[in-house]
Design a protein around this motif. Sequence first.
Motif, PDB file in Angstrom:
ATOM      1  N   VAL A  12       0.824  -1.130  -0.156  1.00 15.06           N
ATOM      2  CA  VAL A  12       0.009   0.119  -0.088  1.00 15.06           C
ATOM      3  C   VAL A  12       0.823   1.260   0.220  1.00 15.06           C
ATOM      4  O   VAL A  12       2.148   1.261   0.599  1.00 15.06           O
ATOM      5  CB  VAL A  12      -0.965   0.030   1.187  1.00 15.06           C
ATOM      6  N   GLN A  13       0.196   2.133  -0.375  1.00 15.40           N
ATOM      7  CA  GLN A  13       1.061   3.750  -0.531  1.00 15.40           C
ATOM      8  C   GLN A  13       0.810   4.118   0.766  1.00 15.40           C
ATOM      9  O   GLN A  13      -0.154   4.017   1.237  1.00 15.40           O
ATOM     10  CB  GLN A  13       0.561   4.366  -1.564  1.00 15.40           C
ATOM     11  N   ALA A  14       1.876   4.894   0.960  1.00 10.04           N
ATOM     12  CA  ALA A  14       1.860   5.805   2.351  1.00 10.04           C
ATOM     13  C   ALA A  14       0.479   6.564   2.096  1.00 10.04           C
ATOM     14  O   ALA A  14       0.135   7.317   1.051  1.00 10.04           O
ATOM     15  CB  ALA A  14       3.124   7.012   2.313  1.00 10.04           C
ATOM     16  N   GLN A  81      -7.452  -2.705  11.888  1.00  9.86           N
ATOM     17  CA  GLN A  81      -7.603  -1.621  10.813  1.00  9.86           C
ATOM     18  C   GLN A  81      -6.590  -0.548  10.950  1.00  9.86           C
ATOM     19  O   GLN A  81      -6.492  -0.026  11.905  1.00  9.86           O
ATOM     20  CB  GLN A  81      -8.905  -0.710  10.723  1.00  9.86           C
ATOM     21  N   MET A  82      -5.890  -0.373   9.711  1.00  8.99           N
ATOM     22  CA  MET A  82      -4.689   0.558   9.671  1.00  8.99           C
ATOM     23  C   MET A  82      -4.993   1.618   8.614  1.00  8.99           C
ATOM     24  O   MET A  82      -5.156   1.304   7.653  1.00  8.99           O
ATOM     25  CB  MET A  82      -3.465  -0.289   9.448  1.00  8.99           C
ATOM     26  N   ASN A  83      -5.205   2.782   9.129  1.00 11.53           N
ATOM     27  CA  ASN A  83      -5.364   3.739   8.371  1.00 11.53           C
ATOM     28  C   ASN A  83      -4.048   4.858   8.600  1.00 11.53           C
ATOM     29  O   ASN A  83      -3.221   4.836   9.172  1.00 11.53           O
ATOM     30  CB  ASN A  83      -6.284   4.828   8.740  1.00 11.53           C
ATOM     31  N   SER A  84      -4.092   5.644   7.224  1.00 10.02           N
ATOM     32  CA  SER A  84      -2.948   6.771   7.295  1.00 10.02           C
ATOM     33  C   SER A  84      -1.448   5.952   7.545  1.00 10.02           C
ATOM     34  O   SER A  84      -0.742   6.547   8.333  1.00 10.02           O
ATOM     35  CB  SER A  84      -3.093   7.883   8.408  1.00 10.02           C
ATOM     36  N   LEU A  85      -1.419   4.731   6.648  1.00 16.03           N
ATOM     37  CA  LEU A  85      -0.050   4.199   6.812  1.00 16.03           C
ATOM     38  C   LEU A  85       1.029   4.904   6.463  1.00 16.03           C
ATOM     39  O   LEU A  85       1.127   5.655   5.429  1.00 16.03           O
ATOM     40  CB  LEU A  85      -0.104   3.026   6.044  1.00 16.03           C
ATOM     41  N   LYS A  86       2.373   4.648   7.288  1.00 15.96           N
ATOM     42  CA  LYS A  86       3.448   5.357   7.038  1.00 15.96           C
ATOM     43  C   LYS A  86       4.523   4.220   6.404  1.00 15.96           C
ATOM     44  O   LYS A  86       4.326   3.207   6.885  1.00 15.96           O
ATOM     45  CB  LYS A  86       3.957   5.884   8.097  1.00 15.96           C
TER      46      LYS A  86
END
Length: 115
Positions: A12-14, A81-86
């Motif tokens: 997934v993209q940042a 649930q993982m949001n705003s991934l870095k």
Amino acid sequence: QVQLVESGGGLVQAGGSLRLSCAASGRIFSINHMAWYRQAPGKQRELVAVITSGGSTNYADSVKGRFTISRDNAKNMVYLQMNSLKPEDTAVYFCAAQLVHTTAWGQGTQVTVSS
């Protein structure tokens, strides 16, 4: 005994999102707390999030406000649930179940966040 199987990892993209799932089987009624850990290459395994049978949650400072752990006891499932991934979230993510006398671990699922 308890068996755990994770799924939902990927690329997934940042800034993007992923939802990890963990399916528990076996002596599922022995499970108390459930948790997600992660381990990046060359680093120690760290606790990401934990949830009790009653639904209380705690998170690592690095993921607070971005990740949410939940569980469905009827389905013997736990989710992350993982949001705003870095990019720094890139790691193998492991599901864990705290039993009366030991801890059960899943095999892990890879999460890669590109910049």
